[in-house]
Write a protein that holds these residues in place. Structure first.
Motif, PDB file in Angstrom:
ATOM      1  N   ARG A 214      33.858 -22.908 -10.324  1.00 14.05           N
ATOM      2  CA  ARG A 214      34.081 -23.547  -9.027  1.00 14.05           C
ATOM      3  C   ARG A 214      33.893 -25.058  -9.128  1.00 14.05           C
ATOM      4  NH1 ARG A 214      33.617 -21.563  -3.857  1.00 14.05           N
ATOM      5  NH2 ARG A 214      32.663 -19.641  -4.624  1.00 14.05           N
ATOM      6  N   ALA A 215      32.826 -25.461  -9.827  1.00  8.11           N
ATOM      7  CA  ALA A 215      32.553 -26.891  -9.982  1.00  8.11           C
ATOM      8  C   ALA A 215      33.664 -27.580 -10.757  1.00  8.11           C
ATOM      9  CB  ALA A 215      31.211 -27.089 -10.682  1.00  8.11           C
ATOM     10  N   ALA A 216      34.193 -26.910 -11.771  1.00 13.29           N
ATOM     11  CA  ALA A 216      35.279 -27.494 -12.564  1.00 13.29           C
ATOM     12  C   ALA A 216      36.539 -27.664 -11.714  1.00 13.29           C
ATOM     13  CB  ALA A 216      35.562 -26.619 -13.779  1.00 13.29           C
ATOM     14  N   LEU A 217      36.830 -26.682 -10.869  1.00 12.94           N
ATOM     15  CA  LEU A 217      37.997 -26.789  -9.992  1.00 12.94           C
ATOM     16  C   LEU A 217      37.819 -27.913  -8.973  1.00 12.94           C
ATOM     17  CD1 LEU A 217      38.720 -22.999  -9.317  1.00 12.94           C
ATOM     18  CD2 LEU A 217      39.935 -24.525 -10.874  1.00 12.94           C
ATOM     19  N   LEU A 218      36.609 -28.050  -8.458  1.00 17.80           N
ATOM     20  CA  LEU A 218      36.335 -29.117  -7.483  1.00 17.80           C
ATOM     21  C   LEU A 218      36.329 -30.502  -8.122  1.00 17.80           C
ATOM     22  CD1 LEU A 218      33.533 -27.439  -5.328  1.00 17.80           C
ATOM     23  CD2 LEU A 218      35.805 -28.145  -4.529  1.00 17.80           C
ATOM     24  N   SER A 219      36.247 -30.554  -9.452  1.00 16.89           N
ATOM     25  CA  SER A 219      36.263 -31.853 -10.129  1.00 16.89           C
ATOM     26  C   SER A 219      37.640 -32.505 -10.080  1.00 16.89           C
ATOM     27  CB  SER A 219      35.823 -31.697 -11.586  1.00 16.89           C
ATOM     28  OG  SER A 219      36.784 -30.969 -12.339  1.00 16.89           O
ATOM     29  N   GLU A 220      38.676 -31.719  -9.782  1.00 13.22           N
ATOM     30  CA  GLU A 220      40.010 -32.287  -9.572  1.00 13.22           C
ATOM     31  C   GLU A 220      39.961 -33.124  -8.292  1.00 13.22           C
ATOM     32  OE1 GLU A 220      43.583 -33.552  -8.851  1.00 13.22           O
ATOM     33  OE2 GLU A 220      43.234 -32.503 -10.754  1.00 13.22           O
ATOM     34  N   PRO A 221      40.255 -34.443  -8.360  1.00 15.44           N
ATOM     35  CA  PRO A 221      40.072 -35.354  -7.210  1.00 15.44           C
ATOM     36  C   PRO A 221      40.810 -34.925  -5.944  1.00 15.44           C
ATOM     37  CG  PRO A 221      40.479 -36.595  -9.223  1.00 15.44           C
ATOM     38  CD  PRO A 221      40.719 -35.158  -9.559  1.00 15.44           C
ATOM     39  N   ILE A 226      37.139 -24.962  -2.217  1.00 15.75           N
ATOM     40  CA  ILE A 226      37.454 -23.777  -3.012  1.00 15.75           C
ATOM     41  C   ILE A 226      36.900 -22.566  -2.267  1.00 15.75           C
ATOM     42  CG2 ILE A 226      37.085 -22.502  -5.170  1.00 15.75           C
ATOM     43  CD1 ILE A 226      38.820 -24.912  -5.597  1.00 15.75           C
ATOM     44  N   GLY A 227      37.760 -21.638  -1.924  1.00 19.15           N
ATOM     45  CA  GLY A 227      37.316 -20.426  -1.253  1.00 19.15           C
ATOM     46  C   GLY A 227      37.955 -19.197  -1.877  1.00 19.15           C
ATOM     47  N   ASP A 228      37.427 -18.025  -1.536  1.00 19.54           N
ATOM     48  CA  ASP A 228      38.024 -16.775  -1.998  1.00 19.54           C
ATOM     49  C   ASP A 228      38.148 -16.753  -3.528  1.00 19.54           C
ATOM     50  OD1 ASP A 228      39.105 -14.313  -1.821  1.00 19.54           O
ATOM     51  OD2 ASP A 228      40.974 -14.900  -0.852  1.00 19.54           O
ATOM     52  N   LEU A 229      37.122 -17.264  -4.223  1.00 19.75           N
ATOM     53  CA  LEU A 229      37.152 -17.328  -5.683  1.00 19.75           C
ATOM     54  C   LEU A 229      36.681 -16.000  -6.274  1.00 19.75           C
ATOM     55  CD1 LEU A 229      37.429 -18.898  -8.368  1.00 19.75           C
ATOM     56  CD2 LEU A 229      35.052 -19.634  -8.061  1.00 19.75           C
ATOM     57  N   HIS A 230      37.507 -15.417  -7.119  1.00 15.21           N
ATOM     58  CA  HIS A 230      37.165 -14.165  -7.800  1.00 15.21           C
ATOM     59  C   HIS A 230      37.457 -14.307  -9.285  1.00 15.21           C
ATOM     60  CE1 HIS A 230      36.645 -11.966  -4.021  1.00 15.21           C
ATOM     61  NE2 HIS A 230      37.729 -12.590  -3.595  1.00 15.21           N
ATOM     62  N   VAL A 231      36.505 -13.897 -10.112  1.00 14.86           N
ATOM     63  CA  VAL A 231      36.680 -13.876 -11.560  1.00 14.86           C
ATOM     64  C   VAL A 231      36.296 -12.489 -12.039  1.00 14.86           C
ATOM     65  CG1 VAL A 231      36.120 -15.011 -13.751  1.00 14.86           C
ATOM     66  CG2 VAL A 231      35.938 -16.294 -11.605  1.00 14.86           C
ATOM     67  N   SER A 242      41.428 -15.427  -9.322  1.00  8.27           N
ATOM     68  CA  SER A 242      42.212 -15.767  -8.137  1.00  8.27           C
ATOM     69  C   SER A 242      41.356 -16.683  -7.274  1.00  8.27           C
ATOM     70  CB  SER A 242      42.630 -14.516  -7.360  1.00  8.27           C
ATOM     71  OG  SER A 242      41.500 -13.878  -6.808  1.00  8.27           O
ATOM     72  N   ALA A 243      42.000 -17.606  -6.555  1.00 11.34           N
ATOM     73  CA  ALA A 243      41.250 -18.549  -5.727  1.00 11.34           C
ATOM     74  C   ALA A 243      42.141 -19.128  -4.641  1.00 11.34           C
ATOM     75  CB  ALA A 243      40.676 -19.679  -6.588  1.00 11.34           C
ATOM     76  N   HIS A 244      41.498 -19.503  -3.546  1.00  7.76           N
ATOM     77  CA  HIS A 244      42.164 -20.242  -2.477  1.00  7.76           C
ATOM     78  C   HIS A 244      41.693 -21.703  -2.588  1.00  7.76           C
ATOM     79  CE1 HIS A 244      43.930 -20.992   1.506  1.00  7.76           C
ATOM     80  NE2 HIS A 244      42.911 -21.823   1.642  1.00  7.76           N
ATOM     81  N   VAL A 245      42.635 -22.618  -2.734  1.00  2.00           N
ATOM     82  CA  VAL A 245      42.321 -24.025  -2.968  1.00  2.00           C
ATOM     83  C   VAL A 245      42.892 -24.873  -1.835  1.00  2.00           C
ATOM     84  CG1 VAL A 245      42.625 -25.988  -4.539  1.00  2.00           C
ATOM     85  CG2 VAL A 245      42.320 -23.682  -5.468  1.00  2.00           C
ATOM     86  N   VAL A 246      42.055 -25.726  -1.263  1.00  3.29           N
ATOM     87  CA  VAL A 246      42.494 -26.667  -0.224  1.00  3.29           C
ATOM     88  C   VAL A 246      42.567 -28.061  -0.840  1.00  3.29           C
ATOM     89  CG1 VAL A 246      42.001 -27.642   2.054  1.00  3.29           C
ATOM     90  CG2 VAL A 246      41.378 -25.268   1.543  1.00  3.29           C
ATOM     91  N   ARG A 298      31.714 -21.974   0.452  1.00  2.00           N
ATOM     92  CA  ARG A 298      30.317 -22.322   0.224  1.00  2.00           C
ATOM     93  C   ARG A 298      29.852 -23.377   1.220  1.00  2.00           C
ATOM     94  NH1 ARG A 298      27.453 -21.559  -4.174  1.00  2.00           N
ATOM     95  NH2 ARG A 298      26.704 -23.700  -4.181  1.00  2.00           N
ATOM     96  N   SER A 299      28.597 -23.240   1.638  1.00  2.00           N
ATOM     97  CA  SER A 299      28.046 -24.179   2.613  1.00  2.00           C
ATOM     98  C   SER A 299      27.838 -25.557   2.020  1.00  2.00           C
ATOM     99  CB  SER A 299      26.715 -23.638   3.138  1.00  2.00           C
ATOM    100  OG  SER A 299      25.803 -23.458   2.066  1.00  2.00           O
ATOM    101  N   ASP A 300      27.778 -25.649   0.666  1.00  2.00           N
ATOM    102  CA  ASP A 300      27.567 -26.963   0.062  1.00  2.00           C
ATOM    103  C   ASP A 300      28.881 -27.665  -0.230  1.00  2.00           C
ATOM    104  OD1 ASP A 300      26.852 -25.825  -3.339  1.00  2.00           O
ATOM    105  OD2 ASP A 300      28.403 -25.281  -1.911  1.00  2.00           O
TER     106      ASP A 300
END
Length: 320
Positions: A214-221, A226-231, A242-246, A298-300
């Motif tokens: 999740r942190a790596a995906l959020l590192s993209e500016p 990131i929601g609905d993340l499943h591994v 699979s993931a939902h990305v805004v 995530r709340s954070d």
């Protein structure tokens, strides 16, 4: 690893163990040895486990068909689970019988136990060496390997018990050897059940931390949420995500998806991905994601009340 080469290794081990198992069963009855009989029973599960592994190896190569969109790739995981259950069940039974023989030890033919035990060590060394060269990253192959490896340990214990009975007349050595075999079988069986259960319950593969991903995906500016993340793991060595990305409104969803797909493949070895990308102004609200049975954002994550989901601005993509 070449799957055909692994099949040949499994087939060779099956012939070695199957042939010896028949002879050992006869010797166990003649010597009245529970240690030998436990080894023979263990070898029966060995041959069955290798047979299951061979069948599963063939089934797992089938492509998708009908409602089986992943084919039968998890047949190997099911085989490993069956192997774990047989090891655990048989280990429990032999433990019970071993305790009974400690309380009331019968006469045991020490010479027969010693000879068969030494022969079993040689046969299992060959089988263990053969399977050790196969692809043990596969939970299916690892299950068969654990069966054979535990049988090798069991024969070592049996040989020692036969030597003690022959030289000292200590009949309880047979029961003690059976208890050692039972303990090894329980340990290996529970381990296989645990690993196969992780796959069947779609837990994240070992070594892949969802929060780190999740942190790596959020590192993209351009990514804001990131929601609905499943591994999970389809089968051994086949991770999926699979993931939902805004993303920010000015961003190109398809380009972001390509970048994230490349990042997941290079950093985490995940090549099967399904990423849904939406701009901030058209992204689904967190409560809508939760309503689909998935955890909320995530709340954070950067806080924002997202508007209701719309049909535009969404891009779905599949990785390589």
């Amino acid at each position: 690893m070449n799957p055909n080469a692994d099949k040949k290794k499994l087939a060779l081990a099956l012939v070695l163990l199957g042939g010896f198992m028949i002879g050992e069963t006869v010797a166990a009855v003649l010597a009245n040895s529970l240690a030998l009989l436990s080894d023979a029973a263990h070898m029966l599960t060995d041959t069955a486990s290798i047979a299951f592994a061979l069948i599963a190896m063939v089934l797992s190569t089938w492509s998708s068909f009908g409602s089986y969109t992943f084919g039968l790739k998890r047949s190997g995981t099911l085989a490993a689970s069956i192997n774990g259950l047989t090891l655990t069940g048989l280990g429990g039974y032999l433990g019970y019988e071993g305790i009974h023989r400690l309380i009331d030890p019968p006469e045991v033919g020490g010479a027969t136990v010693l000879i068969v035990g030494c022969t079993g060590i040689v046969v299992n060394l060959l089988a263990t060496w053969t399977l050790a060269k196969a692809n043990r990253d596969s939970l299916n192959v690892e299950g068969a390997f654990q069966h054979v490896l535990n049988d090798l340990y069991a024969f070592i214990g049996t040989t020692v018990s036969g030597l003690l009975v022959l030289t000292t007349g200590f009949m309880r050595a047979d029961g003690l050897a059976a208890l050692l075999v039972a303990a090894l079988m329980l340990k290996a069986g529970l381990g296989l059940i645990g690993e196969s259960t992780r796959v069947l319950l779609q837990a994240a593969p070992r070594g892949l931390d969802p929060e780190r991903i999740r942190a790596a995906l959020l590192s993209e500016p351009r990514v804001t949420e990131i929601g609905d993340l499943h591994v999970w793991e389809v089968t051994s060595g086949f991770p999926a995500l699979s993931a939902h990305v805004v993303v920010q409104d000015h961003s190109d969803p398809d380009d972001v998806r390509r970048q994230l797909t490349q990042l997941l493949g290079e950093e985490f070895g995940i090549d099967h991905t399904t990423i849904e990308v939406a701009r901030c102004s058209t992204a689904p609200a967190a409560e809508n994601i939760t309503a689909r049975g998935c955890p909320p954002l995530r709340s954070d994550s950067p806080g924002r009340q997202l508007p209701p989901e719309t049909a535009t601005g969404t891009s779905r993509g599949h990785g390589r």
